[in-house]
Design a protein around this motif. Sequence first.
Motif, PDB file in Angstrom:
ATOM      1  N   LYS A  15       1.237  -0.906   0.209  1.00 50.28           N
ATOM      2  CA  LYS A  15       0.027   0.421   0.196  1.00 50.28           C
ATOM      3  C   LYS A  15       0.306   1.371  -0.094  1.00 50.28           C
ATOM      4  CE  LYS A  15      -4.410  -1.717   1.989  1.00 50.28           C
ATOM      5  NZ  LYS A  15      -4.872  -1.755   3.432  1.00 50.28           N
TER       6      LYS A  15
ATOM      7  N   LYS B  31      -0.455   4.959  10.158  1.00 49.27           N
ATOM      8  CA  LYS B  31      -1.066   3.927   9.354  1.00 49.27           C
ATOM      9  C   LYS B  31      -0.035   2.740   8.655  1.00 49.27           C
ATOM     10  CE  LYS B  31      -5.259   3.942  10.561  1.00 49.27           C
ATOM     11  NZ  LYS B  31      -6.548   2.463  11.589  1.00 49.27           N
TER      12      LYS B  31
ATOM     13  N   ASP C 101      -4.737   8.559   5.653  1.00 50.92           N
ATOM     14  CA  ASP C 101      -5.921   7.350   7.154  1.00 50.92           C
ATOM     15  C   ASP C 101      -6.628   7.056   6.015  1.00 50.92           C
ATOM     16  OD1 ASP C 101      -4.076   7.719   9.227  1.00 50.92           O
ATOM     17  OD2 ASP C 101      -5.725   8.571  10.303  1.00 50.92           O
ATOM     18  N   GLY C 102      -7.448   7.543   5.793  1.00 47.19           N
ATOM     19  CA  GLY C 102      -8.427   7.466   4.426  1.00 47.19           C
ATOM     20  C   GLY C 102      -7.732   6.676   2.833  1.00 47.19           C
TER      21      GLY C 102
ATOM     22  N   TYR D  85      -4.913   4.649   3.397  1.00 52.90           N
ATOM     23  CA  TYR D  85      -5.044   3.394   3.511  1.00 52.90           C
ATOM     24  C   TYR D  85      -5.946   2.423   3.771  1.00 52.90           C
ATOM     25  CZ  TYR D  85      -3.148  -0.326   6.914  1.00 52.90           C
ATOM     26  OH  TYR D  85      -2.930  -1.727   7.449  1.00 52.90           O
ATOM     27  N   GLN D  86      -7.707   2.819   4.129  1.00 50.09           N
ATOM     28  CA  GLN D  86      -8.124   1.734   3.648  1.00 50.09           C
ATOM     29  C   GLN D  86      -8.759   1.917   2.709  1.00 50.09           C
ATOM     30  OE1 GLN D  86      -9.965   0.853   6.270  1.00 50.09           O
ATOM     31  NE2 GLN D  86      -8.662   2.158   7.504  1.00 50.09           N
ATOM     32  N   LYS D  87      -8.128   2.593   1.381  1.00 49.87           N
ATOM     33  CA  LYS D  87      -9.245   2.405   0.253  1.00 49.87           C
ATOM     34  C   LYS D  87      -7.262   3.688  -0.813  1.00 49.87           C
ATOM     35  CE  LYS D  87     -13.858   2.934   0.528  1.00 49.87           C
ATOM     36  NZ  LYS D  87     -14.980   3.680   0.164  1.00 49.87           N
TER      37      LYS D  87
ATOM     38  N   GLN E  56     -11.496   7.604  -4.235  1.00 51.48           N
ATOM     39  CA  GLN E  56     -11.835   8.113  -2.743  1.00 51.48           C
ATOM     40  C   GLN E  56     -12.661   9.148  -3.529  1.00 51.48           C
ATOM     41  OE1 GLN E  56      -9.572   7.501   0.236  1.00 51.48           O
ATOM     42  NE2 GLN E  56      -8.921   6.337  -0.854  1.00 51.48           N
TER      43      GLN E  56
END
Length: 415
Positions: free
Chosen positions: A135, A237, A374-375, A377-379, A408
């Motif tokens: 990532k 993250k 952080d967002g 990292y999620q997507k 996003q």
Amino acid sequence: MKLNPFTSKTYQEIWLKHFSDNPNPKQFPFIKDLLFFKHRFLPYYINSGRNMTNGVTYEIDSNVDNLEGKTQVIYDVPDYCETNEKLEKKNLKIWKVRQYKGFLADLSGFSSFEDYFQNTLHSKSRNKFRSTLKKFESCFDVKYVYYYGPISMEVYESMMANFKDLVESRYSNLKIDTTLINEWPFYHELVFQMLQEKKALIVSIEVSGKPISMSLAFLGENTLVGAVKAFNTDYYKFNVGHIEISKFIEWCFDYDMDVLDFSKGEYEYKTKWTNTEYVYNCHVLCDSSSMTSRTTGNLLVKYFELKQYLRDKNFNLFVAKTRFKIKNLGSKKENVLPFKILKVDTDFDVNQFELVSLNAEIKNYPFLKRLVLDGLYQKPEAFSGLKVYKSVENQSEKPKYAITGIKQKYLIQIL
């Protein structure tokens, strides 16, 4: 540790230059390699480096008879240090007072980073590390930079300025007072010289050419010893600390290092990546034939035992946090405001927003970049492809930020 970097002439002389009032250090013939300075008021001597080294090793010369009736304190001696105690003179007394727990990666039985990685980390940790690394490298323009060997002063000054900024930011986020900043002139002079001598290594992780994590280590003959590290918490993250450790281990295999010593302090990343634990001791040496030396030694042992008792109770952490609060009384507090994140199911009205620079906006809302990362990292997707829009609001209203990319699309509402 063979050719201990903290007992090298360069390290000891530069340390004494910055931290000792006595220009003429004392060397005891029966203690090999170490220089000492006398306590300003009390009748004992302290090793050069004091408690700023990351592990001092030494030997006793059993052929020297004269102990001079003195008392010596040697900080941070790992318990694997062999002091030739069986050969000690009957008048030499060495007390060992437990201090910190230490951790190291013994690489000698492994053929490569992958071999060590497979046999040391649990499968769950390995999978998470690989996923996070993928990532990180897919989201950002990442470069791993190794400073080792001769370096120009221009490059060095820039590198150390970035390192200092990371250290200041890291400890400010932790709200812990650190002596590192006051000690920085020492590190600034020391590291340049140690790099020239190939006795120091700095690993820097850069994103778009800017360091987000840096770590300093010193070299023995076959050992790399971690010393100072800091990272930008916006990238928390992505576990950049763990990525940095992997780069150190890879470097150790490339340069035939048998040991990566993580030094003192117990942290999650150390227990995950290491396979050996040890203990640091404070050594108090005295000439037992001298009443003054014997009495001084006994009192010092009690003193260090008390310090360790308080350390076990986390009193030192309490003091560091209290000092930070006192130093920052009256200073402007970080502008951390409540917020909420809202999903956007349809296109937002661009007439109500304007395209802005994230770096410009974090001057007013420092936590904003952390939320965006952080967002990410999620997507995961390329950070360079993200666009940040700010609502065109009245002066009395708190702004909204729209974050858009390939994957996003969400709003950050400042409350």
